[in-house]
Write an enzyme that holds these catalytic residues in place. Structure first.
Site, PDB file in Angstrom:
ATOM      1  N   HIS A  19       0.841  -1.211   0.000  1.00  0.00           N
ATOM      2  CA  HIS A  19       0.000   0.000   0.000  1.00  0.00           C
ATOM      3  C   HIS A  19       0.875   1.260   0.000  1.00  0.00           C
ATOM      4  CE1 HIS A  19      -3.042  -2.549   2.465  1.00  0.00           C
ATOM      5  NE2 HIS A  19      -3.544  -2.420   1.251  1.00  0.00           N
ATOM      6  N   LYS A  43     -16.418  -7.374   5.104  1.00  0.00           N
ATOM      7  CA  LYS A  43     -15.561  -8.413   5.700  1.00  0.00           C
ATOM      8  C   LYS A  43     -15.220  -8.086   7.151  1.00  0.00           C
ATOM      9  CE  LYS A  43     -11.699  -6.188   3.295  1.00  0.00           C
ATOM     10  NZ  LYS A  43     -10.792  -6.236   2.185  1.00  0.00           N
ATOM     11  N   ARG A  92      -2.228  -6.295  -8.230  1.00  0.00           N
ATOM     12  CA  ARG A  92      -1.206  -7.292  -7.918  1.00  0.00           C
ATOM     13  C   ARG A  92      -1.282  -8.443  -8.902  1.00  0.00           C
ATOM     14  NH1 ARG A  92      -3.342  -7.591  -1.972  1.00  0.00           N
ATOM     15  NH2 ARG A  92      -5.133  -7.365  -3.306  1.00  0.00           N
ATOM     16  N   SER A 130      -3.096  -7.678   2.907  1.00  0.00           N
ATOM     17  CA  SER A 130      -3.422  -7.551   4.333  1.00  0.00           C
ATOM     18  C   SER A 130      -3.855  -8.899   4.895  1.00  0.00           C
ATOM     19  CB  SER A 130      -4.523  -6.509   4.533  1.00  0.00           C
ATOM     20  OG  SER A 130      -4.051  -5.239   4.179  1.00  0.00           O
TER      21      SER A 130
HETATM   22  P1  ADP Z   1      -9.818  -3.365  -0.419  1.00  0.00           P
HETATM   23  O1  ADP Z   1     -10.406  -3.786   0.893  1.00  0.00           O
HETATM   24  O2  ADP Z   1     -10.565  -2.291  -1.125  1.00  0.00           O
HETATM   25  O3  ADP Z   1      -9.415  -4.521  -1.311  1.00  0.00           O
HETATM   26  P2  ADP Z   1      -7.130  -3.095   0.523  1.00  0.00           P
HETATM   27  O4  ADP Z   1      -6.876  -2.336   1.763  1.00  0.00           O
HETATM   28  O5  ADP Z   1      -6.956  -4.576   0.571  1.00  0.00           O
HETATM   29  O6  ADP Z   1      -8.511  -2.646  -0.023  1.00  0.00           O
HETATM   30  O7  ADP Z   1      -6.210  -2.497  -0.633  1.00  0.00           O
HETATM   31  C1  ADP Z   1      -6.333  -1.179  -1.071  1.00  0.00           C
HETATM   32  C2  ADP Z   1      -5.711  -1.060  -2.441  1.00  0.00           C
HETATM   33  O8  ADP Z   1      -4.337  -1.393  -2.382  1.00  0.00           O
HETATM   34  C3  ADP Z   1      -6.329  -1.968  -3.494  1.00  0.00           C
HETATM   35  O9  ADP Z   1      -6.360  -1.287  -4.719  1.00  0.00           O
HETATM   36  C4  ADP Z   1      -5.362  -3.106  -3.566  1.00  0.00           C
HETATM   37  O10 ADP Z   1      -5.395  -3.747  -4.819  1.00  0.00           O
HETATM   38  C5  ADP Z   1      -4.061  -2.366  -3.373  1.00  0.00           C
HETATM   39  N1  ADP Z   1      -3.013  -3.258  -2.900  1.00  0.00           N
HETATM   40  C6  ADP Z   1      -3.074  -4.100  -1.856  1.00  0.00           C
HETATM   41  N2  ADP Z   1      -1.929  -4.806  -1.739  1.00  0.00           N
HETATM   42  C7  ADP Z   1      -1.115  -4.391  -2.733  1.00  0.00           C
HETATM   43  C8  ADP Z   1       0.201  -4.739  -3.172  1.00  0.00           C
HETATM   44  N3  ADP Z   1       0.897  -5.677  -2.555  1.00  0.00           N
HETATM   45  N4  ADP Z   1       0.697  -4.095  -4.255  1.00  0.00           N
HETATM   46  C9  ADP Z   1      -0.039  -3.164  -4.876  1.00  0.00           C
HETATM   47  N5  ADP Z   1      -1.284  -2.793  -4.540  1.00  0.00           N
HETATM   48  C10 ADP Z   1      -1.816  -3.392  -3.486  1.00  0.00           C
END
Ligand code: ADP
Length: 174
Positions: A19, A43, A92, A130
């Site tokens: 992130h 979730k 990703r 995450s």
């Molecule tokens: P959500 O609950 O909306 O999926 P996340 O907190 O999991 O949100 O992620 C927020 C954003 O960060 C999303 O666009 C996700 O694809 C991106 N993201 C998460 N992990 C990575 C990573 N390792 N590399 C690049 N982008 C990421």
């Protein structure tokens, strides 16, 4: 060139290096980036909305064109409210693509004036999520290569009182 404000929305439960990488790269592309912490996804979460905002703030402190805000409801409505014209998402592995594609098309339908910009993850963060961070931390594993030290500490605190093993020692090969 017009001033462009972008929103990088997510749950950030918790924020990790993938992130942070996307937020910093977006901050080089746009005049202002608002990292927007969604309050209550469907979730189940480990960290409260306040804890997630505080951790994102700490992780991204010292970057003058990055702000961190919490939000509820539709992301496009939040963008309209704060005058942002771009939504940034990170992409990703291939499995992200279908979900992001569907969300981008839906958001475009809801708010055609807002563009979704997807940044491709840096190779070293390709498998970082995450969910993985939470799973490893819940089992007492080392997450120091995935999250900043203060996030690792917060996870240790959350999972301090882990449930005792289910199987007796004899069945666990001990
Ligand atoms: P959500 O609950 O909306 O999926 P996340 O907190 O999991 O949100 O992620 C927020 C954003 O960060 C999303 O666009 C996700 O694809 C991106 N993201 C998460 N992990 C990575 C990573 N390792 N590399 C690049 N982008 C990421």
């Amino acid at each position: 060139m017009p001033y462009i404000k972008a929103v990088f929305p997510g749950t950030f439960d918790p924020i990790h290096y993938g992130h942070i990488d996307i937020a910093l790269r977006a901050a080089r592309l746009f005049d202002e980036v608002v990292v927007a912490v969604y309050d209550r996804p469907l979730k189940e979460l480990v960290f409260s909305p306040e804890e997630r905002v505080a951790m994102v703030r700490k992780a991204l402190a010292g970057h003058p064109n990055i702000q961190v805000m919490g939000y509820s409801g539709l992301t496009v409505e939040f963008c309209r409210k704060i005058g942002a014209r771009v939504i940034v998402r990170g992409l990703r592995v291939f499995s992200d693509f279908e979900r992001e594609f569907r969300m981008a098309l839906t958001n475009h339908r809801l708010a055609p004036e807002i563009e979704v910009v997807a940044l491709i993850t840096s190779a070293k963060y390709m498998f970082l999520s995450s969910t993985t961070v939470r799973e490893v931390a819940a089992l007492g594993g080392d997450v120091s290569f995935m999250v900043p030290p203060f996030v690792a500490e917060a996870l240790r605190e959350k999972f301090r009182n882990r449930a005792a093993p289910y199987f007796p020692a004899s069945l666990r090969g001990e």
